[in-house]
Design a protein around this motif. Structure first.
Motif, mmCIF file in Angstrom:
data_model
loop_
_atom_site.group_PDB
_atom_site.id
_atom_site.type_symbol
_atom_site.label_atom_id
_atom_site.label_comp_id
_atom_site.label_asym_id
_atom_site.label_seq_id
_atom_site.Cartn_x
_atom_site.Cartn_y
_atom_site.Cartn_z
ATOM 1 N N PHE A 114 -1.464 -1.164 -4.156
ATOM 2 C CA PHE A 114 -2.632 -0.305 -3.931
ATOM 3 C C PHE A 114 -2.161 1.134 -3.777
ATOM 4 O O PHE A 114 -1.311 1.416 -2.921
ATOM 5 C CB PHE A 114 -3.384 -0.744 -2.665
ATOM 6 N N VAL A 127 -6.596 4.006 -0.561
ATOM 7 C CA VAL A 127 -5.587 2.950 -0.506
ATOM 8 C C VAL A 127 -5.809 1.924 0.617
ATOM 9 O O VAL A 127 -5.870 0.723 0.366
ATOM 10 C CB VAL A 127 -4.186 3.584 -0.303
ATOM 11 N N SER A 170 0.869 -1.180 0.000
ATOM 12 C CA SER A 170 0.000 0.000 0.000
ATOM 13 C C SER A 170 0.900 1.223 0.000
ATOM 14 O O SER A 170 1.926 1.235 0.686
ATOM 15 C CB SER A 170 -0.877 0.009 1.249
ATOM 16 N N PHE A 200 -11.075 -6.373 -7.469
ATOM 17 C CA PHE A 200 -10.934 -5.032 -6.886
ATOM 18 C C PHE A 200 -12.229 -4.229 -6.958
ATOM 19 O O PHE A 200 -12.207 -3.017 -7.042
ATOM 20 C CB PHE A 200 -9.776 -4.266 -7.560
ATOM 21 N N SER A 204 -7.117 -2.138 0.398
ATOM 22 C CA SER A 204 -6.077 -3.164 0.518
ATOM 23 C C SER A 204 -6.309 -4.039 1.745
ATOM 24 O O SER A 204 -6.015 -5.234 1.726
ATOM 25 C CB SER A 204 -4.668 -2.556 0.506
#
Ligand SMILES: [Zn+2]
Length: 677
Positions: free
Chosen positions: A289, A28, A11, A437, A32
């Motif tokens: 991410f 982010v 991340s 995602f 993640s």
């Protein structure tokens, strides 16, 4: 799809010159965390690394402003950020920092390898130097006028008005931010990574081999490729950063964007002696991410570095998110327009999952999105309390009431089989969305499980049936408890604190993803513990208090604004005043200039002619809303090419100290060409 043996998830490293806000969380860290928690529930081999990014010019500038050392700044914010993540349930395997000894070693080894492989170009060039401060002025140490849009507050590395990325020597009228003096040019040597050399490879790798990437991500890469990649300096003349590990490089450190992504590698090294297995095997799936502002670094520069080094795998996906706004306005650290994570955690004790839920439901996955406190309240009250909490609570309370908390024996019929089956199917769907995602869709599917449970209880009415068919009620409540236990599994990626609460009430241990929907997830005869409510309603006062807090920020900002007005300019002669030919003009057409964020191309009627002007107002006005508007313009300004468009004239804008632009228009309806004097 490729069959990967293990996952390495990174991340974006938060920059340690301030705390983390909701924009970071939505961009982010929450996505993640959902992703990794799901992989762990699937028993995948996964490592998730992050840490504070502690180098770069903004940190040194902040330190200078506060009269402390850069180290003191990063120590302060590293702790605030790390603590907030932990309390919020962001479950990194390691949260490190780029000031660690391991990182210096790793970054220097990496640099050395590239140096030895002759992957750098070394160039001597003239850079701005402030003799008074006795230093070269890298990046944000320099301010001046943007060569593209004439914005006067452009930085040495970027113009925030038109979004152009700049190099310091391109700025017009450069000034040192340290002393305000005009710097002089001095020769200095720097190391450059020739990105052009890797363009062909990168283009194929992203645009052909990774068609599954988000269009927002590959689209940005494509526009970089179209412009043509260029060599990028990876060293700086600074005393804060990782020193270059080569001879004759005194006073030079790595550019922060060179060392920061190597921080992912250093953190993995700190975590496990097996780090190479994660970084250097073809069958590792590497996922970065990030937020959209970091796309170029993670899709182009870092992969070029990894490829040049030669022994590392490249990311399999970079699922960058767009931006989250707050109550209709851009989140801004300098204007304090933000919900700070550490403040939320103080003000909303043990309400992590409420925020996780509200943010996950509105993640800016495909486009920018808005966080509104009223939506937060609605999500909690109408979904978490009314659907999820309601189902779980009814099941548990009835089980306590009828059977003293001992799970009754079930005699599963077709109805139950069908329901449990649909729960398993929904679980598969949640997983698919997470792997692609699509976290908002995944969250919706998770809530669907609670809805199925609610409907099952409402349809079968065990509270009525208990008098007429107590045997059937045993089956119903057994099934309801199995669904509750399944929910504790499916909700864990999104609502880890709630999952833990349910497990505690059910008196069960941690289960794996594939066990959800089983008819015997919890065996009959098992005793559950004390029942308590999962969620509380959010009252209006709580929301009002947050809105008041933001309103106060707005007021503080506008009073700051008065203080920050620009000083008056020098006196001019009347003749000077008469030089600009100012006219009222009518905007006839307006359209965005392709590949820019800030520019609109306008066609205006000056009364004398029809002409084209380019104006940096796209973030303040949409093309549709300004057509037909009467505005003021300087019509005798020398013609200037902006992004290849010949612009003849300049539309006058009032510009407040927050950077908000507003047209100047006549009060009455004057015809185009009217003279302003
Ligand atoms: Zn500009």
């Amino acid at each position: 799809m490729k069959n990967f043996k293990r996952y390495l998830v990174t991340s974006a490293l938060p920059y340690a010159n301030g705390p983390v806000h909701l924009g970071h969380v939505a961009g982010v860290y929450l996505p993640s965390d959902i992703y990794v928690r799901y992989l762990r529930l699937q028993d995948k081999d996964v490592v998730w690394v992050c840490g504070s990014d502690e180098h770069g010019v903004p940190i040194t500038l902040k330190a200078r402003k506060e009269g402390v050392s850069p180290k003191q700044i990063v120590d302060r914010y590293h702790k605030i950020i790390k603590d907030a993540f932990e309390e919020f349930g962001i479950s990194f395997d390691i949260y490190s920092r780029t000031s660690s000894a391991e990182h210096y070693k790793t970054a220097q080894e990496f640099f050395k390898t590239l140096e030895q492989k002759k992957e750098f170009i070394i160039k001597t060039s003239k850079q701005f130097y402030d003799p008074e401060a006795d230093m070269f002025l890298a990046d944000r140490y320099l301010q001046g006028t943007c060569p593209h849009c004439e914005h006067e507050g452009a930085y040495g590395d970027q113009c925030e008005a038109c979004g152009s990325s700049l190099s310091t020597t391109e700025l017009k009228n450069p000034k040192s931010v340290l002393t305000g003096s005009t710097p002089e040019l001095r020769e200095t040597k720097h190391w450059y990574l020739p990105l052009d050399k890797h363009q062909e490879f990168l283009e194929k790798w992203i645009l052909q081999d990774h068609k599954e990437w988000k269009p927002t991500v590959s689209g940005q890469c494509k526009s970089w490729f179209e412009k043509g990649l260029q060599a990028r300096a990876v060293s700086r003349d600074l005393n804060w950063g990782v020193p270059l590990p080569v001879d004759n490089a005194d006073g030079k450190v790595m550019y922060v964007w060179f060392d920061a992504p190597i921080g992912y590698i250093s953190a993995t090294k700190e975590l496990t002696p097996d780090w190479e297995k994660y970084w250097k095997s073809e069958d590792t799936k590497l996922v970065h991410f990030i937020g959209k502002d970091n796309i170029v670094f993670h899709c182009i520069i870092f992969p070029a570095m990894l490829k040049a080094e030669g022994s590392y795998t490249l990311p399999d996906n970079v699922p960058a998110n767009q931006f989250l706004n707050l109550e209709g306005d851009k989140i801004s650290t300098s204007r304090n327009w933000a919900v700070w994570l550490h403040e939320y955690l103080q003000e909303f004790k043990n309400k992590q999952d409420e925020l996780r839920y509200a943010v996950a439901a509105g993640l800016p996955e495909a486009r920018d999105n808005d966080f509104k406190w009223k939506d937060y309240q609605d999500r909690v009250n109408n979904e978490l309390v009314a659907i999820f909490g309601n189902f779980v609570n009814r099941s548990l309370v009835l089980c306590k009431k009828y059977y003293g908390g001992e799970i009754p024996q079930a005699n599963i019929g077709n109805d139950e089989k069908e329901i449990l089956n649909s729960i398993k199917e929904t679980g598969k769907l949640i997983g698919e969305h997470i792997e692609n995602f699509k976290f908002r869709e995944a969250l919706k599917a998770m809530m669907e499980v609670a809805r199925i449970g609610n409907k099952y209880l409402a349809d079968s009415e065990p509270w009525k049936l208990i008098k007429t068919d107590p045997e059937k009620v045993k089956t119903i409540l057994n099934t309801a408890i199995q669904i509750t236990a399944s929910l504790s599994i499916y909700c864990e990626p999104f609502l880890p604190f709630t999952a833990e609460k349910i497990r505690k009430i059910l008196n069960i241990t941690h289960k794996k993803w594939d066990m959800a929907g089983d008819a015997n997830l919890i065996p009959a005869g098992h005793s559950i513990g004390e029942v308590s409510l999962l969620f509380e309603k959010v009252e209006d006062e709580v929301i009002q208090a947050q809105l008041d807090k933001l309103m106060k920020t707005k007021e503080d900002n506008s009073s700051d604004e008065k203080l920050e007005l620009e000083p008056a300019k020098d006196k001019i002669d009347f003749d000077d005043f008469l030089k600009p030919d100012l006219r009222v003009v009518t905007i006839l057409k307006a359209e965005k200039v392709a590949k820019t964020k800030k520019l609109l191309k306008l066609e205006v009627d000056t009364g004398l002619d029809i002409r084209t002007v380019v104006s940096g107002i796209a973030e303040h006005y949409s093309p549709e809303e300004i057509i037909g508007k009467k505005v003021c313009m300087v019509i005798n300004l020398a013609e200037k090419k902006i992004r290849g468009i010949a612009s003849s004239g300049m539309v006058l804008m009032a510009n407040d100290s927050q950077g908000k632009l507003s047209f100047i228009s006549p009060q009455d309806d004057l015809h185009a060409g009217s003279v302003i004097s």
